[in-house]
Design a protein around this motif. Structure first.
Motif, PDB file in Angstrom:
ATOM      1  N   VAL A  52       0.849  -1.196   0.000  1.00 52.10           N
ATOM      2  CA  VAL A  52       0.000   0.000   0.000  1.00 52.10           C
ATOM      3  C   VAL A  52       0.886   1.248   0.000  1.00 52.10           C
ATOM      4  N   LEU A  53       1.957   1.216   0.779  1.00 47.02           N
ATOM      5  CA  LEU A  53       2.897   2.342   0.849  1.00 47.02           C
ATOM      6  C   LEU A  53       3.554   2.589  -0.507  1.00 47.02           C
ATOM      7  N   ARG A  54       4.007   1.544  -1.166  1.00 47.95           N
ATOM      8  CA  ARG A  54       4.669   1.707  -2.469  1.00 47.95           C
ATOM      9  C   ARG A  54       3.689   2.206  -3.533  1.00 47.95           C
ATOM     10  N   ASP A  55       2.447   1.762  -3.458  1.00 44.69           N
ATOM     11  CA  ASP A  55       1.425   2.293  -4.378  1.00 44.69           C
ATOM     12  C   ASP A  55       1.239   3.793  -4.154  1.00 44.69           C
ATOM     13  N   ALA A  56       1.190   4.197  -2.883  1.00 46.65           N
ATOM     14  CA  ALA A  56       1.029   5.613  -2.552  1.00 46.65           C
ATOM     15  C   ALA A  56       2.236   6.410  -3.033  1.00 46.65           C
ATOM     16  N   LYS A  57       3.417   5.851  -2.849  1.00 43.29           N
ATOM     17  CA  LYS A  57       4.647   6.506  -3.305  1.00 43.29           C
ATOM     18  C   LYS A  57       4.600   6.717  -4.816  1.00 43.29           C
ATOM     19  N   GLU A  58       4.195   5.697  -5.546  1.00 44.23           N
ATOM     20  CA  GLU A  58       4.132   5.808  -7.007  1.00 44.23           C
ATOM     21  C   GLU A  58       3.105   6.848  -7.438  1.00 44.23           C
ATOM     22  N   THR A  59       1.995   6.941  -6.717  1.00 46.20           N
ATOM     23  CA  THR A  59       0.984   7.952  -7.027  1.00 46.20           C
ATOM     24  C   THR A  59       1.559   9.340  -6.821  1.00 46.20           C
ATOM     25  N   GLU A  60       2.258   9.553  -5.708  1.00 44.61           N
ATOM     26  CA  GLU A  60       2.859  10.861  -5.443  1.00 44.61           C
ATOM     27  C   GLU A  60       3.904  11.191  -6.498  1.00 44.61           C
ATOM     28  N   LEU A  61       4.790  10.254  -6.757  1.00 44.17           N
ATOM     29  CA  LEU A  61       5.857  10.501  -7.719  1.00 44.17           C
ATOM     30  C   LEU A  61       5.287  10.782  -9.105  1.00 44.17           C
ATOM     31  N   SER A  62       4.325   9.995  -9.548  1.00 43.79           N
ATOM     32  CA  SER A  62       3.776  10.217 -10.891  1.00 43.79           C
ATOM     33  C   SER A  62       3.032  11.547 -10.968  1.00 43.79           C
ATOM     34  N   SER A  63       2.373  11.964  -9.886  1.00 43.65           N
ATOM     35  CA  SER A  63       1.698  13.273  -9.876  1.00 43.65           C
ATOM     36  C   SER A  63       2.717  14.390 -10.037  1.00 43.65           C
ATOM     37  N   LYS A  98      -2.245  11.153   1.520  1.00 37.11           N
ATOM     38  CA  LYS A  98      -2.408  11.448   2.941  1.00 37.11           C
ATOM     39  C   LYS A  98      -1.742  10.335   3.750  1.00 37.11           C
ATOM     40  N   PHE A  99      -1.994   9.101   3.337  1.00 35.25           N
ATOM     41  CA  PHE A  99      -1.373   7.932   3.983  1.00 35.25           C
ATOM     42  C   PHE A  99       0.152   7.998   3.844  1.00 35.25           C
ATOM     43  N   TRP A 100       0.647   8.256   2.638  1.00 32.69           N
ATOM     44  CA  TRP A 100       2.088   8.320   2.383  1.00 32.69           C
ATOM     45  C   TRP A 100       2.754   9.344   3.289  1.00 32.69           C
ATOM     46  N   LYS A 117      13.873   4.309   3.267  1.00 29.97           N
ATOM     47  CA  LYS A 117      14.449   4.095   1.932  1.00 29.97           C
ATOM     48  C   LYS A 117      13.495   4.575   0.840  1.00 29.97           C
ATOM     49  N   GLU A 118      12.212   4.306   1.007  1.00 31.49           N
ATOM     50  CA  GLU A 118      11.212   4.740   0.019  1.00 31.49           C
ATOM     51  C   GLU A 118      11.113   6.262  -0.004  1.00 31.49           C
ATOM     52  N   VAL A 119      11.123   6.879   1.182  1.00 32.50           N
ATOM     53  CA  VAL A 119      11.033   8.339   1.281  1.00 32.50           C
ATOM     54  C   VAL A 119      12.263   8.989   0.642  1.00 32.50           C
ATOM     55  N   ILE A 120      13.435   8.489   0.955  1.00 33.81           N
ATOM     56  CA  ILE A 120      14.666   9.051   0.392  1.00 33.81           C
ATOM     57  C   ILE A 120      14.688   8.886  -1.125  1.00 33.81           C
ATOM     58  N   ILE A 122      12.126   8.852  -3.259  1.00 36.83           N
ATOM     59  CA  ILE A 122      11.265   9.850  -3.905  1.00 36.83           C
ATOM     60  C   ILE A 122      11.840  11.252  -3.723  1.00 36.83           C
ATOM     61  N   GLU A 123      12.415  11.542  -2.554  1.00 34.69           N
ATOM     62  CA  GLU A 123      13.026  12.850  -2.321  1.00 34.69           C
ATOM     63  C   GLU A 123      14.178  13.088  -3.295  1.00 34.69           C
ATOM     64  N   ASP A 124      15.011  12.075  -3.509  1.00 33.32           N
ATOM     65  CA  ASP A 124      16.120  12.205  -4.444  1.00 33.32           C
ATOM     66  C   ASP A 124      15.637  12.477  -5.866  1.00 33.32           C
ATOM     67  N   LYS A 125      14.582  11.802  -6.278  1.00 29.33           N
ATOM     68  CA  LYS A 125      14.055  11.990  -7.633  1.00 29.33           C
ATOM     69  C   LYS A 125      13.476  13.386  -7.815  1.00 29.33           C
ATOM     70  N   VAL A 126      12.708  13.855  -6.834  1.00 33.92           N
ATOM     71  CA  VAL A 126      12.127  15.197  -6.920  1.00 33.92           C
ATOM     72  C   VAL A 126      13.239  16.249  -6.876  1.00 33.92           C
ATOM     73  N   GLN A 127      14.237  16.047  -6.021  1.00 32.89           N
ATOM     74  CA  GLN A 127      15.353  16.989  -5.936  1.00 32.89           C
ATOM     75  C   GLN A 127      16.094  17.085  -7.271  1.00 32.89           C
ATOM     76  N   ALA A 128      16.327  15.961  -7.917  1.00 26.80           N
ATOM     77  CA  ALA A 128      17.032  15.971  -9.203  1.00 26.80           C
ATOM     78  C   ALA A 128      16.242  16.749 -10.252  1.00 26.80           C
ATOM     79  N   ILE A 129      14.935  16.568 -10.274  1.00 24.42           N
ATOM     80  CA  ILE A 129      14.099  17.303 -11.231  1.00 24.42           C
ATOM     81  C   ILE A 129      14.156  18.799 -10.941  1.00 24.42           C
ATOM     82  N   LEU A 130      14.028  19.150  -9.655  1.00 22.10           N
ATOM     83  CA  LEU A 130      14.072  20.564  -9.281  1.00 22.10           C
ATOM     84  C   LEU A 130      15.421  21.192  -9.619  1.00 22.10           C
ATOM     85  N   GLU A 131      16.502  20.487  -9.344  1.00 27.63           N
ATOM     86  CA  GLU A 131      17.830  21.025  -9.674  1.00 27.63           C
ATOM     87  C   GLU A 131      17.942  21.309 -11.164  1.00 27.63           C
TER      88      GLU A 131
END
Length: 193
Positions: A52-63, A98-100, A117-120, A122-131
């Motif tokens: 459930v957590l990984r599904d939520a992570k993928e939803t956040e990342l894809s959004s 909200k769950f994530w 590990k999952e949080v880091i 997604i954070e790394d991926k978003v940071q790379a895009i922002l940079e």
């Protein structure tokens, strides 16, 4: 199909009651099956929770990836403020996110390392895009600066501040005030005034 129904019910219970308060019995009852039948789809509560957590992570990342793929790279003020609004909207309107967010702040102790590990990730991926976006804006001279890391970290600080308010606060006015104050100071720091 039944796996998805189980995950939907689990999402509801994990979001409302947390890991400890969500029982497999209640989740099974919600989808009209016996608790033992869940084991045909998942190894146990931890496995269900992490899926459930990984599904939520993928939803956040894809959004977030979709948002960044659609923005106009020559209007950082609009694009960055829009991203902050996206973060707020995702938390307020999407149960998975909200769950994530809640689980990234309050992980079950025995799963904290796996969740971190999952949080880091997604954070790394978003940071790379922002940079990359910030470097493009710096190169195009639409914002001030010479390295993208500085505005990226500053912006992520604004995002973290908003996330903290979403998790811990219930006051819509305080959220709005915090967003406006943080945004104003941040934008003044990177814009050509």
């Amino acid at each position: 199909m039944k796996s998805n129904e189980i995950k939907e019910a689990a999402l509801k219970y994990f979001t409302i009651h947390g890991y400890e308060g969500a029982s497999l019995s209640l989740i099974a009852e919600e989808v009209g099956m016996k608790k033992q039948s869940i084991y045909a789809h998942f190894k146990g509560k931890d496995d269900l929770f992490l899926q459930v957590l990984r599904d939520a992570k993928e939803t956040e990342l894809s959004s977030k990836l979709q948002y960044f793929s659609e923005i106009d790279s020559q209007n950082p003020k609009l694009d960055l403020y829009g991203f902050l609004q996206l973060v707020i909207d995702l938390f307020q309107k999407n149960e998975q996110l909200k769950f994530w967010l809640r689980m990234s702040f309050f992980p079950p102790a025995h799963l904290a390392e796996a969740i971190e590990k999952e949080v880091i990730d997604i954070e790394d991926k978003v940071q790379a895009i922002l940079e990359s976006k910030f470097q493009g804006w710096i190169d195009a001279k639409v914002i001030v600066g010479d390295v993208s890391k500085t505005p990226t970290y500053a912006f992520l600080g604004v995002v973290d501040s908003i996330l903290l308010e979403l998790v811990y606060g219930n006051d819509e006015n305080r959220l709005k005030d915090k967003l406006e104050a943080s945004w104003t100071v941040f934008w003044r720091g990177i814009s050509h005034q």
